[in-house]
Design an enzyme around this catalytic site. Structure first.
Site, short mmCIF file in Angstrom:
data_model
loop_
_atom_site.label_atom_id
_atom_site.label_comp_id
_atom_site.label_asym_id
_atom_site.label_seq_id
_atom_site.Cartn_x
_atom_site.Cartn_y
_atom_site.Cartn_z
N LYS A 93 0.85 -1.21 0.00
CA LYS A 93 0.00 0.00 0.00
C LYS A 93 0.88 1.26 0.00
CE LYS A 93 -0.42 -0.55 5.01
NZ LYS A 93 -1.28 -1.09 6.08
N TYR A 111 15.30 29.96 8.59
CA TYR A 111 14.07 30.64 9.03
C TYR A 111 14.04 30.76 10.54
CZ TYR A 111 11.82 30.25 4.44
OH TYR A 111 11.49 30.37 3.12
C1 PLP Z 1 -0.48 -2.09 6.73
C2 PLP Z 1 -1.06 -3.40 7.06
C3 PLP Z 1 -0.25 -4.53 7.13
C4 PLP Z 1 1.27 -4.45 7.06
O1 PLP Z 1 1.73 -3.98 8.30
P1 PLP Z 1 3.32 -3.81 8.61
O2 PLP Z 1 3.34 -3.42 10.02
O3 PLP Z 1 3.79 -2.73 7.69
O4 PLP Z 1 3.97 -5.10 8.33
C5 PLP Z 1 -0.85 -5.77 7.32
N1 PLP Z 1 -2.19 -5.87 7.48
C6 PLP Z 1 -3.01 -4.79 7.43
C7 PLP Z 1 -4.47 -4.97 7.61
C8 PLP Z 1 -2.48 -3.53 7.24
O5 PLP Z 1 -3.28 -2.46 7.22
#
Ligand code: PLP
Length: 340
Positions: free
Chosen positions: A33, A238
């Site tokens: 993702k 800044y």
């Molecule tokens: C993002 C996510 C994962 C992966 O999690 P990590 O901690 O990055 O390994 C797995 N399952 C779900 C439902 C997620 O939202």
């Protein structure tokens, strides 16, 4: 003069293989993702597919459609964590069904994964709702997500594993999916037919506070645009927020918070130049960041490492008050990306 983001696909594959060896269960998917946590979902998916990975998760349908085009149709399981309505996608992209209305909508349609909440109160059906699932729902996996897997001592872990066992028993013959990256390291009791790691593939430590078993995956370097000798008492950046305590050499590099070099790293970030650690001085700007390179050999155009094995996303995240996940997903799109 552009910043470079080197992404080591071989290290990502090695990390996936390490996770396959550690998972006390069946297959290991890849969670890609948010453009594979900022590192490029298409490139990462191709490399992992070639290495034998057959299961991919993304959050949005749009992400799945892009991956499907890159991977070739039906070459792997492609699942959408946030779900979608029936008919919105080709039949080989599977939705994760997160609530009862969606379960009803998908009954009589294609395969789905069923997400059951076992203690996170985010997405997923609760146990009582599982009893109301229509019989026409084609459930291929029953899954749940761990809330505290990065804290092995947390009581929530065992509670969720117990609840998940109860859930799985209600769906005999259906495959299961439980552990994320950290969950894989919780040991027996957290195995399932399909683990779902994301962060650990990209070098984030799945066991915070312990040595990181994952290989570093990225190197982010930015060119020095200007070198400036300043006298003691001169302010940098800044807000004139940092004042040189002694005559100093300041290197300004071509990356800032618009590139995911978080503004919270002002006064906290550490770069690497000529093998030496150099601190961020003053505030991180949108496109520029200044480092104190006094006493370090430096020339215009030299590349200063913003993030790499010696100043990892995890380490910088801790200094910025966030987590490595956010350092990666913030990376932005202005770098020239180089895949090896
Ligand atoms: C993002 C996510 C994962 C992966 O999690 P990590 O901690 O990055 O390994 C797995 N399952 C779900 C439902 C997620 O939202």
């Amino acid at each position: 003069m552009q910043a470079l983001l080197h992404i080591n696909l071989r290290a990502i594959v090695a990390n996936w293989q390490l996770l396959c060896g550690r998972h006390g269960g069946g297959a290991v998917a890849a969670v890609l993702k948010a453009d594979a946590y900022g590192l490029g979902a298409v490139e990462v998916a191709r490399a992992l597919r070639e290495a034998g990975c057959r299961h991919f998760f993304v959050a949005h349908l749009q992400e799945a459609l892009a991956l499907r085009a890159a991977l070739g149709e039906a070459s792997a399981m492609l699942a959408v964590l946030n779900g979608f309505m029936p008919g919105a996608a080709p039949a080989d992209i599977w939705p994760v069904v997160n609530h009862l209305d969606m379960a009803r909508a998908h009954a009589g349609h294609g395969p789905v994964l069923l997400h059951v909440d076992t203690g996170m109160a985010r997405l997923g059906l609760d146990l009582a709702e599982c009893a109301a699932i229509p019989s026409g729902l084609d459930i291929r996996y029953v899954m749940s997500h761990l809330a505290c897997a990065d804290e092995p001592g947390h009581a929530m872990n065992a509670r969720q594993a117990e609840r998940f066992a109860v859930v799985a028993a209600r769906f005999p013959g259906v495959a299961t999916s439980l552990a994320n990256s950290s969950g894989i390291f919780l040991g027996p009791g957290f195995g399932s037919d399909l683990a779902r790691p994301g962060a650990a593939l990209f070098g984030i430590n799945p066991q915070p506070g312990q040595p990181n078993p994952m290989a570093p995956v990225l190197l982010l370097e930015a060119p020095i645009l200007q070198l400036r000798h300043i006298a003691a008492g001169v302010a940098v950046g800044y807000g004139a927020g940092w004042v040189a305590p002694r005559p100093s050499l300041i290197a300004t590099v071509a990356a800032g918070y618009a590139d995911g070099y978080l503004r919270a790293l002002s006064g906290h970030g550490i770069g690497i130049l000529a093998g030496q650690a150099v601190p961020v001085v003053g505030r991180v700007s949108m496109d520029l960041t200044a480092f104190d390179v006094t006493g370090v050999p430096a020339a215009l155009g030299d590349m200063l490492t913003l993030m790499g094995p010696d100043n990892s996303p995890d380490m910088l995240a801790e200094r910025a008050g966030t987590i490595g996940y956010e350092m990666l997903t913030a990376l932005g799109s202005r770098y020239r990306r180089i895949y090896t």
